[in-house]
Write a protein that holds these residues in place. Sequence first.
Motif, mmCIF file in Angstrom:
data_model
loop_
_atom_site.group_PDB
_atom_site.id
_atom_site.type_symbol
_atom_site.label_atom_id
_atom_site.label_comp_id
_atom_site.label_asym_id
_atom_site.label_seq_id
_atom_site.Cartn_x
_atom_site.Cartn_y
_atom_site.Cartn_z
ATOM 1 N N UNK A 175 42.013 54.422 30.303
ATOM 2 C CA UNK A 175 40.654 53.890 30.240
ATOM 3 C C UNK A 175 40.130 53.529 31.623
ATOM 4 N N UNK A 176 41.036 53.189 32.524
ATOM 5 C CA UNK A 176 40.606 52.865 33.877
ATOM 6 C C UNK A 176 40.055 54.081 34.613
ATOM 7 N N UNK A 177 40.231 55.264 34.046
ATOM 8 C CA UNK A 177 39.737 56.478 34.685
ATOM 9 C C UNK A 177 38.943 57.380 33.769
ATOM 10 N N UNK A 178 38.503 56.866 32.610
ATOM 11 C CA UNK A 178 37.644 57.649 31.731
ATOM 12 C C UNK A 178 38.351 58.679 30.879
ATOM 13 N N UNK A 179 39.596 58.432 30.499
ATOM 14 C CA UNK A 179 40.346 59.398 29.703
ATOM 15 C C UNK A 179 39.733 59.552 28.308
ATOM 16 N N UNK A 180 39.709 60.788 27.809
ATOM 17 C CA UNK A 180 39.168 61.070 26.483
ATOM 18 C C UNK A 180 40.224 61.702 25.594
ATOM 19 N N UNK A 181 40.094 61.507 24.294
ATOM 20 C CA UNK A 181 40.925 62.195 23.301
ATOM 21 C C UNK A 181 40.063 63.108 22.433
ATOM 22 N N UNK A 182 38.904 63.472 22.949
ATOM 23 C CA UNK A 182 38.050 64.414 22.237
ATOM 24 C C UNK A 182 37.539 63.888 20.916
ATOM 25 N N UNK A 183 37.424 62.570 20.788
ATOM 26 C CA UNK A 183 36.910 61.974 19.560
ATOM 27 C C UNK A 183 37.962 61.727 18.500
ATOM 28 N N UNK A 184 39.230 62.011 18.798
ATOM 29 C CA UNK A 184 40.302 61.713 17.853
ATOM 30 C C UNK A 184 40.650 60.235 17.985
ATOM 31 N N UNK A 185 40.452 59.465 16.917
ATOM 32 C CA UNK A 185 40.725 58.027 17.002
ATOM 33 C C UNK A 185 42.012 57.653 16.294
ATOM 34 N N UNK A 186 42.846 58.640 16.023
ATOM 35 C CA UNK A 186 44.138 58.378 15.382
ATOM 36 C C UNK A 186 45.127 59.443 15.839
ATOM 37 N N UNK A 187 45.350 59.504 17.136
ATOM 38 C CA UNK A 187 46.135 60.594 17.733
ATOM 39 C C UNK A 187 47.634 60.371 17.623
ATOM 40 N N UNK B 267 38.683 59.771 36.699
ATOM 41 C CA UNK B 267 37.592 59.399 37.599
ATOM 42 C C UNK B 267 38.086 58.361 38.613
ATOM 43 N N UNK B 268 38.218 58.780 39.858
ATOM 44 C CA UNK B 268 38.712 57.877 40.891
ATOM 45 C C UNK B 268 37.804 56.691 41.140
ATOM 46 N N UNK B 269 36.479 56.882 41.016
ATOM 47 C CA UNK B 269 35.558 55.765 41.211
ATOM 48 C C UNK B 269 35.744 54.701 40.136
ATOM 49 N N UNK B 270 36.024 55.164 38.906
ATOM 50 C CA UNK B 270 36.230 54.185 37.837
ATOM 51 C C UNK B 270 37.535 53.432 38.045
ATOM 52 N N UNK B 271 38.556 54.101 38.574
ATOM 53 C CA UNK B 271 39.801 53.404 38.898
ATOM 54 C C UNK B 271 39.530 52.338 39.951
ATOM 55 N N UNK B 272 38.750 52.691 40.961
ATOM 56 C CA UNK B 272 38.418 51.722 42.015
ATOM 57 C C UNK B 272 37.632 50.548 41.434
ATOM 58 N N UNK B 273 36.728 50.834 40.509
ATOM 59 C CA UNK B 273 35.972 49.756 39.868
ATOM 60 C C UNK B 273 36.906 48.819 39.105
ATOM 61 N N UNK B 274 37.795 49.390 38.295
ATOM 62 C CA UNK B 274 38.721 48.576 37.509
ATOM 63 C C UNK B 274 39.591 47.723 38.409
ATOM 64 N N UNK B 275 40.073 48.307 39.484
ATOM 65 C CA UNK B 275 40.907 47.566 40.431
ATOM 66 C C UNK B 275 40.129 46.423 41.065
ATOM 67 N N UNK B 276 38.841 46.662 41.379
ATOM 68 C CA UNK B 276 38.033 45.619 42.015
ATOM 69 C C UNK B 276 37.815 44.440 41.074
ATOM 70 N N UNK B 277 37.523 44.721 39.808
ATOM 71 C CA UNK B 277 37.300 43.629 38.859
ATOM 72 C C UNK B 277 38.607 42.883 38.597
ATOM 73 N N UNK B 278 39.718 43.627 38.489
ATOM 74 C CA UNK B 278 41.012 42.978 38.291
ATOM 75 C C UNK B 278 41.363 42.100 39.481
ATOM 76 N N UNK B 279 41.065 42.557 40.684
ATOM 77 C CA UNK B 279 41.340 41.756 41.880
ATOM 78 C C UNK B 279 40.477 40.499 41.902
ATOM 79 N N UNK B 280 39.232 40.627 41.463
ATOM 80 C CA UNK B 280 38.352 39.460 41.390
ATOM 81 C C UNK B 280 38.917 38.441 40.399
ATOM 82 N N UNK B 281 39.376 38.908 39.264
ATOM 83 C CA UNK B 281 39.989 38.002 38.291
ATOM 84 C C UNK B 281 41.196 37.297 38.894
#
Length: 696
Positions: free
Chosen positions: A530-542, A558-572
């Motif tokens: 989730x930190x990088x936008x991973x998808x399961x193609x709409x399967x919600x019971x894989x 998505x590297x930018x989303x990883x950087x975003x997640x890391x920044x918020x985690x660091x702020x916490x």
Amino acid sequence: MTAANRTFGDPRSGRGNRLGAHWDGEGTNFALFSDHAHKVTLCLFDAAGVETHRIDLPERSGAIWHGFIPGLAPGQLYGYRVDGAYAPDRGHRFNPNKLLLDPYTRDFHGRFQHDPACFGYVWGTDDHSYDERDSAPFVPKSVVSHPDTLPLDAKPLDRDWEAALIYEAHVRGTTITHPGIAPEKRGTYDGMASDAMLEHLTTLGVTAVELLPVQAYQSEGGLIDRGLTNYWGYNTIGFFVPEPRYLGPSGARGFRAMVDRFHAAGIQVILDVVYNHSAEGDQLGPTLSFRGLDNASYYRLLDGQPRYYVNDTGCGNTLNVAHPFVLRLILDSMRYWVQAFGVDGFRFDLATTLAREPHGYDRHGGFMDALRQDPVLANVKLIAEPWDIGPGGYRLGQFPPEFAEWNDRCRDTIRRFWRGDARAAQDLGGALLGSADLFDTRGRRAWSSVNFAAAHDGFTLADVTAYTHRHNEANGEHNRDGHHDNHSENFGVEGPTEDKAISAARSRRIRNMLATVLLSQGTPMILAGDEGGNTQGGNNNAYCQDNETAWLDWEAIDGNQIAFTAAVAAFRHAHPTLRQSLFLHGAERSDGCRDVEWRAFDGSELNWRDPGLSSLCVLLRGSAECSKGDASPDTILLAFNREDADQSLHLPDIAPRRWLRAIDTSEALQQDTPIDTATVPVPWCSLSAFVAVEAA
């Protein structure tokens, strides 16, 4: 079987105080629980899996059958055949034609094969029938372990709950496509603790990895018939055995090496464990271990109809945790994972089932009491999935104070709020403070609420924003499986899109949900990918998709989303106010300020009764505990703008200090922005976090 080529002596009585097979340097002691058996036979096999000897265990002490075999050495393959009544209507399903795994074995040799011989009855007929075929060729063998292979000297890593950031991951799926992991280590314990994974986890600020089941499991026959497999692993059959499919070049020792590497990086390891049911299924399932050892003891059977199983788990059977020897098995297993491998905690699948007594759920029941007083287990992290499908099975907030709990109400609230549902803003207020209305009882701490917006069971965050409906057709159940209501939204297009505006809105929604989890009181948990936008193609019971559907696609992360997640985690991590131990209720501090204040964007008091409430602000101040004596304790302002237009936020006066905007979810990349004005715009459909700092 003949005694030809025997390399061991005649069996002696041995001891029944230690269950399983244990070598002492002179021979091996075998001890097995079965209260209703008439005879227990130890079966020995050569390296090719050919049965060479059958030895009746010579002694019985109460419900323990035992014997000592001089000269029998580590590495010996074995199993049990147990004689007794085959009377399904009385709850007994003994069949000595079926080779049974030792519940205490530390290792398997070979694999399960889905064959009719593995069933105690004639497969395809009524389970009153009796099958005389030998199942030994189709089941793995237990192995006598050498005590030096995994000595019981491991030490868990001690980390406070208040600092926790949990990363829920599947060993195989998280590592199988990672280009930075050596090919021979992908999908294995070795790969999970590779340099590439450790670098990723430490970048994110992860303090604990919660692994989906790694105790040996078996796929259900129905899945095998459909050409599928039990990918998640919630179908355990070996409670002491690391799942063989995840063994890498280091073998079983690779699991302990993985834990050691995580510990060296300051990361704890939590196991998702399935002690509520076994892989043997309902009355039509195979006979692999417990069913053939003592069905009436190991399982909860229906009152008046003991042919059938209590199914509070939805998996066909329910282990009888109230039975002292089943309870002992679970506790012995947990201690083994702590002492042999060094694991730091457990997440209990369908934990309500474990706390069920004959009168129903009881947080002071036998399992709970035994667990909390155990000198080894009382010091590790305990997390409950606080529900099952049995009567009164939903018990969120009702576990003992030593437990944290998965908070699915928080998950749904976060999704509903950012989707724009009515009255979701009021619910979000409670979630931001760790759902104190549920958890602040009996001296519980704020970390009790494990907050998440997505987990293995359900949509990934990317799919929450891309699919309004589930798409589980590949599971072979006509899209009837999985959650029906996911509180998701596709922004006008179901699935992938090339529309840049829709893609941008989806990314912002993901950032909003991630930030809400990470900035709430309690314990945050992120689903791997989730930190990088991973998808399961709409399967919600894989659960049955051991393929690209469920594997993380690291090339698409998505590297930018990883950087975003890391920044918020660091702020916490940098601000203890966001991860306080005690619940916040707006109490007045010694300086006359309240520890939490709710505000509207115009600076007025928030009107919780407004049915159209859609945006809110919360001012958090550090308690004396989290400020650690600092004369200027942490002060944080969180502003949630759910509107489709920018809003002007009136900032509280904190002179002589000033505000710094540290988080803005309208942007992928974060940077600190000093604020020198009394008002500041908060972009549409976004979350901003401000922190009070000293004026320049």
